[in-house]
Motif scaffolding. Structure first.
Motif, PDB file in Angstrom:
ATOM      1  N   VAL A 250      49.142  61.745  37.231  1.00 24.74           N
ATOM      2  CA  VAL A 250      49.839  62.444  38.595  1.00 24.74           C
ATOM      3  C   VAL A 250      48.711  63.511  39.020  1.00 24.74           C
ATOM      4  CG1 VAL A 250      51.595  63.622  39.391  1.00 24.74           C
ATOM      5  CG2 VAL A 250      51.915  61.736  37.395  1.00 24.74           C
ATOM      6  N   ALA A 251      48.235  63.508  40.270  1.00 25.83           N
ATOM      7  CA  ALA A 251      47.580  64.420  40.591  1.00 25.83           C
ATOM      8  C   ALA A 251      48.202  65.842  40.935  1.00 25.83           C
ATOM      9  CB  ALA A 251      46.861  64.076  42.008  1.00 25.83           C
ATOM     10  N   PRO A 252      47.552  66.935  40.810  1.00 25.93           N
ATOM     11  CA  PRO A 252      48.354  68.270  41.000  1.00 25.93           C
ATOM     12  C   PRO A 252      48.782  68.538  42.425  1.00 25.93           C
ATOM     13  CG  PRO A 252      46.166  68.363  40.043  1.00 25.93           C
ATOM     14  CD  PRO A 252      46.322  67.265  40.388  1.00 25.93           C
ATOM     15  N   THR A 253      48.225  67.692  43.260  1.00 30.54           N
ATOM     16  CA  THR A 253      48.670  67.760  44.826  1.00 30.54           C
ATOM     17  C   THR A 253      49.657  66.724  45.335  1.00 30.54           C
ATOM     18  OG1 THR A 253      46.597  66.157  45.397  1.00 30.54           O
ATOM     19  CG2 THR A 253      46.265  68.580  45.375  1.00 30.54           C
ATOM     20  N   GLU A 254      50.149  66.086  44.404  1.00 31.12           N
ATOM     21  CA  GLU A 254      51.077  64.920  44.462  1.00 31.12           C
ATOM     22  C   GLU A 254      52.502  65.563  45.021  1.00 31.12           C
ATOM     23  OE1 GLU A 254      52.785  61.418  45.304  1.00 31.12           O
ATOM     24  OE2 GLU A 254      50.743  61.446  44.396  1.00 31.12           O
ATOM     25  N   VAL A 255      53.126  65.350  46.204  1.00 30.53           N
ATOM     26  CA  VAL A 255      54.174  65.960  46.722  1.00 30.53           C
ATOM     27  C   VAL A 255      55.497  65.283  46.268  1.00 30.53           C
ATOM     28  CG1 VAL A 255      55.353  66.570  48.879  1.00 30.53           C
ATOM     29  CG2 VAL A 255      52.794  66.775  48.637  1.00 30.53           C
ATOM     30  N   LEU A 256      56.448  65.748  45.798  1.00 30.18           N
ATOM     31  CA  LEU A 256      57.648  65.312  45.203  1.00 30.18           C
ATOM     32  C   LEU A 256      58.625  64.699  46.365  1.00 30.18           C
ATOM     33  CD1 LEU A 256      58.415  67.051  41.978  1.00 30.18           C
ATOM     34  CD2 LEU A 256      57.161  65.006  42.169  1.00 30.18           C
ATOM     35  N   GLN A 257      59.229  63.535  46.123  1.00 27.69           N
ATOM     36  CA  GLN A 257      60.064  63.137  47.068  1.00 27.69           C
ATOM     37  C   GLN A 257      61.698  62.968  46.265  1.00 27.69           C
ATOM     38  OE1 GLN A 257      58.789  59.581  49.038  1.00 27.69           O
ATOM     39  NE2 GLN A 257      56.837  60.409  49.408  1.00 27.69           N
ATOM     40  N   VAL A 258      62.806  63.037  47.149  1.00 32.30           N
ATOM     41  CA  VAL A 258      64.072  62.906  46.731  1.00 32.30           C
ATOM     42  C   VAL A 258      64.189  61.378  45.816  1.00 32.30           C
ATOM     43  CG1 VAL A 258      64.866  61.551  48.738  1.00 32.30           C
ATOM     44  CG2 VAL A 258      66.512  63.033  47.267  1.00 32.30           C
ATOM     45  N   LYS A 259      64.819  61.592  44.686  1.00 27.25           N
ATOM     46  CA  LYS A 259      64.955  60.421  43.702  1.00 27.25           C
ATOM     47  C   LYS A 259      63.738  60.139  42.783  1.00 27.25           C
ATOM     48  CE  LYS A 259      69.156  58.473  45.781  1.00 27.25           C
ATOM     49  NZ  LYS A 259      69.889  57.446  46.517  1.00 27.25           N
ATOM     50  N   ASP A 260      62.652  60.836  43.175  1.00 29.11           N
ATOM     51  CA  ASP A 260      61.504  60.436  42.108  1.00 29.11           C
ATOM     52  C   ASP A 260      61.948  60.600  40.817  1.00 29.11           C
ATOM     53  OD1 ASP A 260      59.685  59.991  44.194  1.00 29.11           O
ATOM     54  OD2 ASP A 260      58.490  62.126  44.220  1.00 29.11           O
ATOM     55  N   ARG A 261      61.312  59.849  39.884  1.00 25.22           N
ATOM     56  CA  ARG A 261      61.676  60.021  38.435  1.00 25.22           C
ATOM     57  C   ARG A 261      60.174  60.533  37.913  1.00 25.22           C
ATOM     58  NH1 ARG A 261      66.707  57.156  37.684  1.00 25.22           N
ATOM     59  NH2 ARG A 261      66.609  57.766  35.303  1.00 25.22           N
ATOM     60  N   LEU A 262      60.581  61.683  36.985  1.00 28.86           N
ATOM     61  CA  LEU A 262      59.365  62.270  36.279  1.00 28.86           C
ATOM     62  C   LEU A 262      59.487  61.867  34.971  1.00 28.86           C
ATOM     63  CD1 LEU A 262      59.502  65.649  38.231  1.00 28.86           C
ATOM     64  CD2 LEU A 262      58.523  63.681  39.035  1.00 28.86           C
ATOM     65  N   VAL A 263      58.296  61.259  34.434  1.00 29.27           N
ATOM     66  CA  VAL A 263      58.100  60.940  33.083  1.00 29.27           C
ATOM     67  C   VAL A 263      57.364  61.911  32.391  1.00 29.27           C
ATOM     68  CG1 VAL A 263      57.466  58.997  31.437  1.00 29.27           C
ATOM     69  CG2 VAL A 263      58.530  58.583  33.748  1.00 29.27           C
ATOM     70  N   PHE A 264      57.819  62.558  31.312  1.00 21.35           N
ATOM     71  CA  PHE A 264      57.233  63.726  30.434  1.00 21.35           C
ATOM     72  C   PHE A 264      57.014  63.051  29.057  1.00 21.35           C
ATOM     73  CE2 PHE A 264      59.660  66.096  33.825  1.00 21.35           C
ATOM     74  CZ  PHE A 264      58.640  66.941  34.220  1.00 21.35           C
ATOM     75  N   SER A 265      56.005  63.469  28.404  1.00 19.41           N
ATOM     76  CA  SER A 265      55.829  63.375  27.045  1.00 19.41           C
ATOM     77  C   SER A 265      55.355  64.431  26.227  1.00 19.41           C
ATOM     78  CB  SER A 265      54.656  62.193  26.808  1.00 19.41           C
ATOM     79  OG  SER A 265      53.397  62.683  27.083  1.00 19.41           O
ATOM     80  N   GLY A 266      55.864  64.659  24.977  1.00 17.30           N
ATOM     81  CA  GLY A 266      55.659  65.984  24.456  1.00 17.30           C
ATOM     82  C   GLY A 266      56.582  66.311  23.274  1.00 17.30           C
TER      83      GLY A 266
END
Length: 575
Positions: A250-266
């Motif tokens: 995921v690039a820092p400049t990626e613009v988020l849209q409605v209903k995007d699913r964000l996958v985190f790890s940690g």
């Protein structure tokens, strides 16, 4: 061979094939076997009832239920805090000794579960250098006494059913001690070849947390950088799922849209940071649950969840819990959390609802690792009663004051009267799968005898008595039991091979005790497969091991174990 003999032989072979094919559901396979035998009149109603109420089997059930009270105390946890030292050798031997002694008297799954958190969080040694020895020590410790492992008690139930005297508490100890010493030294030498997997790296790569951008979110139309999603503590945004499109990296400049699913790890303990981000909803929130009660579990091999997604399984309705995060065998998982196909050994972090504690299916599908306790912990007089009472009952049985069955019946009654255990807890943790497996296996042995198949096997063996020595037969029995243990389960292996082993002993005019012990120790020889024994499965994920790690360490241990077991049994019991 008669038609009945051929039919029962087909059922016997079919049961083994079914156990291999459906390794995660042995109770289903044995249940079908029971129904086929009873419906075909291969066994009588009296034999069905006798197998279900077998004294050895009921003793095992009582022992497992009584040990629940001990699990609710802080006894094992207090001891566990003194195991870890700066010296690796010192820590290793303390851990080995504690696990051996504890597993000889207690449920080894509870022993391993107690040690998982201290080992994973210790600051001196890599967890992967200690967790596999922990599991193997639990297996070895279980071979020391009659109650050390469920396998020994199952063999005892088969012994009683064959009309033989009950096995004694210390009948296993001499052979088990040889295995503990020789295999322990071998394990200590091989531990230097264990991998050094870093816990921090493992956390970043393995935990999988799914969050959704809601329709009214302030994140919409702004970049990842502007939303501060790259500056979270111990959480890393690894991918964005947009419809059927996966964006990774995921690039820092990626613009988020409605209903995007964000996958985190940690680090899953930091997941509450995501609550502070406006317009970001976790999967647990979608299920109507908060993050106030988090608990970590591992999926059992026999769980009904295997091969299903969270949505398809109806997870929320089944367990009154929602999955917050997933970790799997050190491999990266991706995509929508609700669409992830679950596997045995997956670690799940759950947000538990109010009804989670009372669900009877929790222990059948999960091994509790940490977090929310399924039952309230005992303290004060009730904790002391649970600890002292358990060891007094076991000691009385060990020294022949009264039988283990009588001791467990009395102790269970005391636990219920004192409210150390409740009827609800007993019903929730009743090991119905073990009950069904063993009673069905006993019934299968009746069918083998009723059909005359065992007599025909004995007659066949008589024809080869000149070429088959008792020692050779002993080796064959051990290899068959060991192979089935690795392919299916230890309990099923013992139950299936026992009638054959006992038949060999009678036919060859050998000491039945030697063959009985060979089945018991062969069924405990589970070192190569992480899925063959519950403790192996528990450390498999916790240590981020690979299958090759188990083969590299477990294969030499298995070979040494086999040679020592057969040699010791021959000398101790004779042929």
């Amino acid at each position: 061979m008669t038609a009945q003999s051929i039919f029962v032989l087909m059922v016997f072979v079919g049961t083994i094939i079914g156990l291999i094919k459906y390794q995660q559901r042995p109770s289903l396979v044995f249940g079908v076997t029971l129904l086929i035998l009873y419906a075909s009149n291969m066994v009588t109603t009296e034999q069905v009832l006798r197998s279900i109420s077998n004294q050895g089997l009921v003793t095992l059930i009582l022992l497992l239920l009584c040990s629940l009270a001990l699990e609710k105390t802080h006894f094992l946890r207090v001891i566990a805090t003194h195991i870890i030292q700066k010296s690796y050798n010192g820590t290793w031997w303390r851990l080995f000794g504690f696990t051996i002694f504890s597993s000889a008297l207690l449920n080894n799954t509870a022993v391993v579960s107690t040690m998982l958190a201290p080992i994973r969080n210790n600051r001196y040694h890599h967890a992967s250098k200690l967790l596999l020895p922990l599991s193997y020590a639990a297996v070895l410790g279980g071979t020391l006494t009659l109650i050390g492992t469920s396998t020994n008690l199952i063999v005892n139930s088969l012994v009683l059913d064959a009309g033989l005297p009950s096995l004694h508490f210390f009948d296993f100890t001499l052979v088990g001690s040889c295995l503990v010493i020789v295999c322990g030294l071998c394990l200590w030498f091989l531990s230097r070849f264990l991998p050094e997997y870093k816990a921090d790296s493992e956390l970043r790569e393995s935990y999988f947390i799914d969050a959704t951008v809601t329709e009214d979110s302030s994140l919409i139309g702004r970049t990842i950088e502007d939303n501060g999603l790259r500056n979270l503590t111990s959480l890393f945004l690894v991918e964005v799922v947009r419809g059927n499109h996966l964006i990774s990296p995921v690039a820092p400049t990626e613009v988020l849209q409605v209903k995007d699913r964000l996958v985190f790890s940690g680090d899953v303990t930091k997941v509450k940071q995501l609550n502070q981000i406006s317009g970001l909803s976790l999967f647990a929130h979608d299920q109507g649950l908060l993050l106030d009660n988090l608990t970590e579990v591992v999926i059992r091999p026999e769980s009904v969840l295997l091969g299903k997604t969270l949505k398809r399984a109806g997870f929320r309705a089944l367990f009154d819990a929602a999955v917050v995060a997933v970790k799997r065998d050190g491999e990266k998982v991706s995509g929508k959390l609700g669409d992830l196909v679950l596997k045995a050994g997956d670690y799940l972090v759950l947000a538990a609802g109010d009804d989670f504690r009372s669900r009877r299916n929790i222990s059948k599908n999960f091994i509790l690792v940490s977090g929310v306790e399924l039952d309230s912990m005992l303290s004060g007089a009730r904790a002391l009663l649970s600890i002292v009472g358990f060891f007094v009952a076991v000691a009385c049985a060990a020294f022949g004051i009264f039988s283990l069955f009588k001791g467990m019946v009395i102790f269970l009654g005391v636990l219920l009267i004192s409210r150390c255990l409740t009827p609800g807890e007993l019903m929730r943790r009743l090991p119905t799968d073990i009950w069904l497996i063993i009673s069905s296996a006993l019934l299968l042995s009746y069918a083998l005898n009723n059909s005359g198949l065992l007599e025909q096997v004995e007659l066949l063996a008589v024809d080869y008595t000149d070429s088959i020595s008792p020692l050779m037969a002993l080796v064959v029995v051990y290899l068959l039991t060991w192979l089935l243990t690795e392919l299916v389960t230890n309990n099923a292996a013992a139950a299936l091979i026992f009638p054959i082993a006992y038949g060999f002993a009678i036919t060859l005019d050998a000491n039945p005790m030697a063959f009985i012990m060979t089945v018991a120790f062969g069924a405990s020889a589970s070192f190569i497969s992480p899925y063959g024994y519950q403790t192996n499965l528990m450390v498999f994920n916790a240590g981020s091991y690979k299958l090759s790690d188990f083969v590299k360490i477990g294969l030499p241990i298995s070979l040494v174990y086999g040679v020592v077991a057969i040699t010791a049994i021959t000398f101790v019991f004779g042929l």
